[in-house]
Enzyme design. Sequence first.
Site, PDB file in Angstrom:
ATOM      1  N   HIS A 280       0.824  -1.195   0.000  1.00  0.00           N
ATOM      2  CA  HIS A 280       0.000   0.000   0.000  1.00  0.00           C
ATOM      3  C   HIS A 280       0.866   1.256   0.000  1.00  0.00           C
ATOM      4  CE1 HIS A 280      -3.524  -2.349   1.970  1.00  0.00           C
ATOM      5  NE2 HIS A 280      -3.891  -2.008   0.751  1.00  0.00           N
TER       6      HIS A 280
ATOM      7  N   LEU B 159       1.562  -9.960   8.448  1.00  0.00           N
ATOM      8  CA  LEU B 159       0.464  -9.881   7.478  1.00  0.00           C
ATOM      9  C   LEU B 159       0.485  -8.536   6.754  1.00  0.00           C
ATOM     10  CD1 LEU B 159      -2.305 -11.403   9.766  1.00  0.00           C
ATOM     11  CD2 LEU B 159      -0.967 -12.586   8.024  1.00  0.00           C
TER      12      LEU B 159
ATOM     13  N   CYS C  26      -3.312   0.714   9.565  1.00  0.00           N
ATOM     14  CA  CYS C  26      -4.238  -0.326   9.103  1.00  0.00           C
ATOM     15  C   CYS C  26      -5.293  -0.690  10.143  1.00  0.00           C
ATOM     16  CB  CYS C  26      -3.473  -1.599   8.733  1.00  0.00           C
ATOM     17  SG  CYS C  26      -2.055  -1.367   7.657  1.00  0.00           S
TER      18      CYS C  26
END
Length: 262
Positions: free
Chosen positions: A167, A248, A254
């Site tokens: 991202h 992860l 996040c």
Amino acid sequence: MRSFTFTHAITRKPSASIVAGLRAVDTGTPSLALMTQHHADYIAALKATGATVVELEALEDFPDSVFVEDTALCLPEGAVVMRPGAPSRLGEAARMAPHLQALYKHVLHIENPESFIEGGDILTTETEILVGRSARTNATGIAELAARVALWDYKVREVFTPPGVLHFKTDCSLLDAETILSTTRLAASGCFEGYRVIPVAEGEEPCANTIRFNDAVIMPQGFPRTRDTLLAQGYKVVEIGNTECAKLDGGMSCLSLRFSPS
């Protein structure tokens, strides 16, 4: 400052199924117990700034659902529900929408089946919304978001996430109205022209994903040189364990949706 001063945050408890969560590289199975402790510390850090934190129950059917930021963009005027680029995560956004509707008068949706966009690719500053095109966010999704937020007079600028980086905000975060914390590889693209950039220390790239939340810069533990740089610049730093979410590809931003609904 609306881009880093918040009255509310939404979080979601990690599910037992998170051991099956998506990851770019397998660096080991995350420990649910340790992740749960880190998550509790994270929520405590948010609450310590005076914010109201909505803690949602775990979703066992969605292993990655602890990463709530990808489901929506929250602005003072309203929220926009995303269409995550990972097919297994599409249902997460639908499950988040009712909670946003309980807090906002205006909740819009990314609707085009060809649009994909995740909150992890969106950096909101005081003057614009930067959206990084990535494996999870496409040009169609960015264009649709731009049309939605134009109703509230926001400007969207398309930028590009570095190859191999999940991202856009994996590599950057907002520190204040004029300052961005960024990896060297992302800053080198020129996308932050006009901002003051503080580079993360070489070898400490994973800590580029921090959050400025009211008076605190919340960052992952284990990155002392970048931490000391931020302290020297006058920021109040709060360190939170993130070893399990990092397995992860998850970071500080996040784990929450942060907003002040008008």
